[in-house]
Write a protein that holds these residues in place. Structure first.
Motif, mmCIF file in Angstrom:
data_model
loop_
_atom_site.group_PDB
_atom_site.id
_atom_site.type_symbol
_atom_site.label_atom_id
_atom_site.label_comp_id
_atom_site.label_asym_id
_atom_site.label_seq_id
_atom_site.Cartn_x
_atom_site.Cartn_y
_atom_site.Cartn_z
ATOM 1 N N HIS A 262 -59.698 30.637 76.294
ATOM 2 C CA HIS A 262 -60.863 30.124 75.548
ATOM 3 C C HIS A 262 -61.966 31.168 75.633
ATOM 4 O O HIS A 262 -62.856 31.079 76.478
ATOM 5 C CB HIS A 262 -61.343 28.787 76.125
ATOM 6 C CG HIS A 262 -60.307 27.727 76.140
ATOM 7 N ND1 HIS A 262 -59.875 27.077 75.003
ATOM 8 C CD2 HIS A 262 -59.570 27.203 77.147
ATOM 9 C CE1 HIS A 262 -58.945 26.200 75.309
ATOM 10 N NE2 HIS A 262 -58.736 26.255 76.607
ATOM 11 N N GLU B 238 -64.919 27.509 70.536
ATOM 12 C CA GLU B 238 -63.751 28.022 71.260
ATOM 13 C C GLU B 238 -62.907 26.895 71.854
ATOM 14 O O GLU B 238 -61.717 27.076 72.100
ATOM 15 C CB GLU B 238 -64.185 28.987 72.370
ATOM 16 C CG GLU B 238 -64.885 30.249 71.863
ATOM 17 C CD GLU B 238 -63.943 31.171 71.082
ATOM 18 O OE1 GLU B 238 -62.723 30.910 71.070
ATOM 19 O OE2 GLU B 238 -64.443 32.127 70.469
ATOM 20 N N CYS B 239 -63.531 25.761 72.102
ATOM 21 C CA CYS B 239 -62.793 24.636 72.688
ATOM 22 C C CYS B 239 -62.336 23.644 71.616
ATOM 23 O O CYS B 239 -61.769 22.588 71.940
ATOM 24 C CB CYS B 239 -63.648 23.933 73.741
ATOM 25 S SG CYS B 239 -64.171 25.048 75.072
ATOM 26 N N CYS C 298 -64.534 24.423 78.964
ATOM 27 C CA CYS C 298 -64.069 23.500 77.921
ATOM 28 C C CYS C 298 -64.022 22.049 78.389
ATOM 29 O O CYS C 298 -64.205 21.139 77.583
ATOM 30 C CB CYS C 298 -62.677 23.912 77.441
ATOM 31 S SG CYS C 298 -62.707 25.254 76.233
#
Lengths: 240, 342
Positions: B23, B302-303, B286
């Motif tokens: 991530h 990104e998560c 995350c």
């Protein structure tokens, strides 16, 4: 220009902007034209995008850390041409000492969000703008905007005093009080207040400890004693 | 990997960086792959790393002087830090890190930290901000809470150039679809929420300015809905500014398009418009990003959190308990600045 004419002009400019932006004529009602912030006092959100988790984050996000005194504060500038949505206020800071980083001049310009423009006032609760003669420990990064508002020529040129923004927004601001104590401003995150100290020396002592912990000097190379583990934290294999 | 290569390419020769491969640009958590990338070092030469004072051998660079070394984050119960210095042929490599003023939670050399997974629910909370207007008192004397809308639906309109009308409608539809809060309806009359291009605070892709009924004693649904009067507690309008410059910076760092991040920003700011505040940033990993109101566009992106979640839905229900919303036509009492002489 009469008030009515001014309003008409503003309306035409704004309506034009709307039409240009959308690329085609749209049925824009009177409501769109009138949708603007009423005059008043507005608290800006004290929420921060990408807020620091702790003191280490505030240090890492700072290009420079300085101890300085406010020399003067300049008139606020409105960054939004269409409406007073974003006001910022600049102040000239005299540098007493540089704690981390390099500062080429003896003074810098501190850029803060908030201030007064006409009938609109913007502020962040718990974060009053700096005032002349106040002393602060400031965690700052360079104002990297390509187009810096010139404030009608009243702001110092970058060759005289470079512009800096508070690291992690208002979290990078600790006030040196009249009794010599140092406290992060009230709205700063609770973990930062653990660094509040009765004296500047005590504050800087703890701060410098964190800086040394974050950025220790690189050790000289020595022969390896084992192989780098695939799981960080697992025991390495001995070198053969 | 492309984004990190781009970061490294602008740096001096003989560099090393660290990234969360699983991530990117978020905090390291158990199970994440860590990548250490070396560029511009001596070709086919031994790599060593000093980790917390112990020197390890780490293979060698390829024929071009580059290398990628992967490892994994183990299960940890508390934050665990490692200070790393990397060498090729005994020569210290220069660390190259993501800009910490933009990507604060990305692992960075020389000290990287691994965090345990979050195990608690992390919802947004109702806004407690006040928007009383027309006062000249000291800032800390401001009172009042424009904490909720009273009339449903709330009409929104978009003039932003950064996403299309249909994209805005889709994002608003996600919020409306949660139920609990006011319906959001696109239109150009009696607007409650305006989405536009504008400036924001530093590092903010978007920002929502709200005001309550007291800000506008004449404008809006004055004394017209079920006997209710506008007041400071009644959210009357929200302006959402989208900052194209900041959005572009975030998009570039994340390998996303400007439109992707602008869309995410619209969705997040609509949550503010409905009077939700941020959830807790926690460690910046995350496992903390359980709500669209998480305070980092990078971590959200990104998560993979790009639409409202069940926690957002619950929080919305808290702001708008059943029967708190009314539906009525503003009709004849709706007035404008002009008719008020403002």
């Amino acid at each position: 220009m009469t008030c009515d004419l001014k309003k008409l002009l503003i309306s035409v400019v704004y309506l034009s902007a709307v039409l240009c932006v959308r690329g085609q004529a749209q049925p824009v009602s009177q409501d769109i034209r009138n949708f603007k912030l009423p005059p008043g006092v507005y608290p800006m959100s004290d929420e921060v995008m990408d807020p620091p988790r702790d003191m280490d984050d505030v240090i890492r996000a700072a290009d420079i850390i300085v101890d300085g005194t406010v020399i003067t504060t300049f008139p606020s500038i409105n960054l939004s041409p269409r409406e007073p949505g974003q006001v910022e206020t600049d102040s000239l800071i005299g540098i007493r000492q540089v704690i981390r980083g390099q500062v080429p001049q003896a003074q810098i310009v501190l850029v803060e969000s908030g201030g007064t423009q006409g009938q609109w006032q913007f502020f962040t609760r718990g974060n009053p703008l700096v005032k002349p003669s106040e002393r602060y420990i400031l965690f700052l990064y360079a104002d990297r905007r390509k187009e810096v508002p010139n404030g009608a020529g009243i702001l110092p040129d970058q060759t005289v005093a470079r512009r800096y923004v508070l690291s992690a927004r208002f979290n990078g601001k600790a006030r040196v009080n009249e009794d010599g104590s140092v406290r992060f401003i009230p709205v700063a995150m609770p973990k930062l207040h653990e660094f509040d100290a009765p004296t500047v020396a005590a504050f800087l002592d703890r701060l410098n400890q964190r800086i040394a912990k974050l950025f220790p000097p690189a050790p000289p190379w020595t022969p390896p004693v084992g192989k780098f583990p695939s799981i960080l934290g697992a025991a390495p294999q001995p070198d053969k | 990997m492309g984004k990190m290569l781009a970061l490294a390419s602008s740096a001096a020769a003989q560099t090393v960086n660290v990234m969360n491969v699983s991530h990117p640009l978020t905090a390291l958590e158990p199970g994440d792959m860590i990548g250490n990338m070396i560029t511009g070092a001596a070709p086919s030469s031994p790599i060593t790393a000093n980790v917390n004072g112990t020197m390890y051998s780490v293979g060698s660079t390829d024929g071009s002087g580059n290398a990628m070394i992967n490892s994994y984050v183990p299960s940890v119960t508390s934050a665990t830090s490692y200070t790393e210095y990397w060498y090729v042929n005994g020569v210290l490599l220069t660390p190259v890190n993501p800009d910490p003023t933009i990507f604060l939670y990305a692992p960075a050399l020389p000290t990287i930290t691994e965090y345990p997974l979050n195990t608690v629910s992390n919802p947004p909370v109702p806004s407690v901000y006040s928007f009383t207007c027309g006062q000249t008192a000291e800032s800390d004397q401001i009172t009042g809470d424009a904490t909720a809308w009273v009339i449903s639906p709330v009409v929104y309109y978009s003039t932003t150039s950064q996403v299309s009308e249909s994209v805005v409608e889709t994002q608003a539809g996600y919020w409306s679809g949660l139920g609990g809060g006011p319906d959001l309806s696109y239109g150009s009359s009696n607007i409650g929420i305006l989405i536009q291009d504008g400036s924001t605070n530093r590092n903010a892709n978007g920002e929502a300015f709200a005001y309550g009924g007291q800000c506008s004693p004449c404008l809006g649904y004055t004394n017209n809905c079920n006997g209710q009067c506008t007041s400071a507690t009644w959210t009357l309008g929200v302006m959402i500014n989208l900052n194209s410059t900041e959005i572009s910076v975030t998009a570039s760092g994340n390998g996303a398009s400007d439109a992707d991040i602008a869309t995410l920003t619209v969705a997040h700011e609509l949550g503010h418009a409905l009077r939700l505040t941020h959830s807790n940033v926690g460690t910046g990993g995350c496992s903390w990003a359980e709500s669209l109101m998480f305070p980092s566009a990078t971590v959200l992106w990104e998560c993979g959190v790009t639409t409202p979640t069940s926690l957002d839905s619950s929080a919305l229900s808290g702001v708008y308990p059943s029967s708190s919303l009314t539906s009525c036509e503003p009709a004849e009492n709706y007035c404008t600045y002009e008719s008020c002489g403002i």
